[in-house]
Design a protein around this motif. Structure first.
Motif, mmCIF file in Angstrom:
data_model
loop_
_atom_site.group_PDB
_atom_site.id
_atom_site.type_symbol
_atom_site.label_atom_id
_atom_site.label_comp_id
_atom_site.label_asym_id
_atom_site.label_seq_id
_atom_site.Cartn_x
_atom_site.Cartn_y
_atom_site.Cartn_z
ATOM 1 N N VAL A 83 61.792 38.427 -6.764
ATOM 2 C CA VAL A 83 62.606 38.792 -8.134
ATOM 3 C C VAL A 83 61.927 38.484 -9.357
ATOM 4 O O VAL A 83 61.828 39.321 -10.137
ATOM 5 N N ARG A 84 61.234 37.321 -9.376
ATOM 6 C CA ARG A 84 60.303 37.108 -10.539
ATOM 7 C C ARG A 84 59.276 38.157 -10.727
ATOM 8 O O ARG A 84 58.933 38.633 -11.961
ATOM 9 N N GLN A 113 69.762 31.878 -10.992
ATOM 10 C CA GLN A 113 68.656 30.813 -11.022
ATOM 11 C C GLN A 113 67.692 30.911 -12.011
ATOM 12 O O GLN A 113 67.359 29.947 -12.759
ATOM 13 N N LEU A 114 67.128 32.203 -12.158
ATOM 14 C CA LEU A 114 66.192 32.354 -13.157
ATOM 15 C C LEU A 114 66.714 32.152 -14.645
ATOM 16 O O LEU A 114 66.107 31.352 -15.613
ATOM 17 N N LEU A 167 60.081 34.575 -20.366
ATOM 18 C CA LEU A 167 59.027 33.817 -20.981
ATOM 19 C C LEU A 167 57.921 34.226 -20.062
ATOM 20 O O LEU A 167 57.803 34.588 -18.926
ATOM 21 N N ARG A 168 56.689 34.624 -20.947
ATOM 22 C CA ARG A 168 55.489 35.064 -20.554
ATOM 23 C C ARG A 168 54.848 33.788 -19.423
ATOM 24 O O ARG A 168 54.169 34.327 -18.528
ATOM 25 N N ASP A 169 54.979 32.517 -19.561
ATOM 26 C CA ASP A 169 54.598 31.737 -18.798
ATOM 27 C C ASP A 169 55.047 32.011 -17.267
ATOM 28 O O ASP A 169 54.329 31.567 -16.300
ATOM 29 N N ALA A 170 56.192 32.648 -16.949
ATOM 30 C CA ALA A 170 56.722 32.990 -15.906
ATOM 31 C C ALA A 170 55.640 33.700 -14.878
ATOM 32 O O ALA A 170 55.776 33.549 -13.915
ATOM 33 N N ALA A 177 57.803 30.703 -8.199
ATOM 34 C CA ALA A 177 59.038 30.102 -8.847
ATOM 35 C C ALA A 177 59.851 29.430 -7.648
ATOM 36 O O ALA A 177 60.919 28.831 -8.079
ATOM 37 N N ALA A 178 59.492 29.271 -6.339
ATOM 38 C CA ALA A 178 60.356 28.872 -5.344
ATOM 39 C C ALA A 178 60.342 27.319 -5.664
ATOM 40 O O ALA A 178 61.538 26.569 -5.488
ATOM 41 N N GLY A 179 59.377 26.590 -6.286
ATOM 42 C CA GLY A 179 59.579 25.314 -6.556
ATOM 43 C C GLY A 179 60.396 24.885 -7.633
ATOM 44 O O GLY A 179 60.947 23.688 -7.910
#
Length: 230
Positions: A134-135, A184-185, A208-211, A217-219
């Motif tokens: 999804v991310r 959750q995001l 966020l660009r950092d994403a 993202a699982a962490g």
């Protein structure tokens, strides 16, 4: 209803092409159908879902196109569309190649290379942990917010999410899993709803660009899933 298969290059007056005629399509509106005759298009803004017809007649997700991608290029060889194209969000298209009957060889090679890269990216959307799928989809659809240059300085992009069902089809996840991952995001601060008439939007977010640089993202939000399955 505006439909690209009815407005192919051969039917668009030269005067309109000279003025850079750019048709608009609403979210969920069909752009053209598979097997129909028409021309190629460049996606100027928005995103497009491409579906193939299965032997039983049902439509299944094949790939997607985002800003600057070319759709319908196969018509230059076969004269008809291979896939059915539907707008995932509000889309603006322009005829391609612009001002030419046949694109130059280097332009075709560039388009082929870009199409292959996009296909590889789409495969990546259907493998790995649910959160990462999804991310990655969010980042593929994200774009700089033209109306708010300050967001670019702050390191944010804007994204207009497709319907949850479209996202589920693209990522090979269940509808419930996609809804949970989007929530959750948002909770993790990766997606920030934009205001819509004073209320938080359910579709338009700052991201966020950092994403895009995070290894997983699982962490942050969890949700492991085997490749290709919800």
């Amino acid at each position: 209803m505006l439909n690209a298969e009815k407005i192919s290059r051969s039917t668009v007056p030269q005067a309109l092409r000279a003025k850079q005629w750019r048709p608009h399509f609403r979210r969920g509106q069909r752009i053209y159908a598979g097997e129909a005759h028409g021309g190629a298009w460049r996606v100027l803004s928005g995103s497009v879902r491409l579906d193939r017809e299965e032997p039983n007649g049902e439509q299944s997700f094949a790939t997607l196109a985002v800003q600057n991608d070319i759709i319908g290029a196969e018509t230059l060889l076969f004269g008809k569309y291979t896939f059915t194209a539907t707008a995932l969000s509000t889309c603006v298209l322009e005829p391609w190649p612009e001002g030419q009957t046949v694109p130059a060889g280097d332009s075709l090679l560039h388009t082929l290379a870009r199409t292959q890269r996009r296909a590889a990216e789409v495969i990546g959307l259907r493998c790995g942990q649910a959160a990462d799928r999804v991310r990655r989809l969010v980042m593929m659809l994200a774009h700089p917010g033209e109306a708010s240059p300050a967001r670019q300085v702050a390191g944010e992009l804007l994204v207009v999410l497709p319907s949850r069902q479209d996202m589920a089809d693209i990522t090979a996840l269940t509808l419930e899993t996609v809804s949970r991952m989007v929530s959750q995001l948002r909770y993790a601060g990766i997606l920030a709803p934009q205001s819509n008439a004073g209320h938080p939007s359910q579709r338009t977010f700052a991201v966020l660009r950092d994403a895009a640089d995070a290894p997983s993202a699982a962490g942050i939000i969890g949700g492991a899933s085997p490749c290709g399955w919800p």
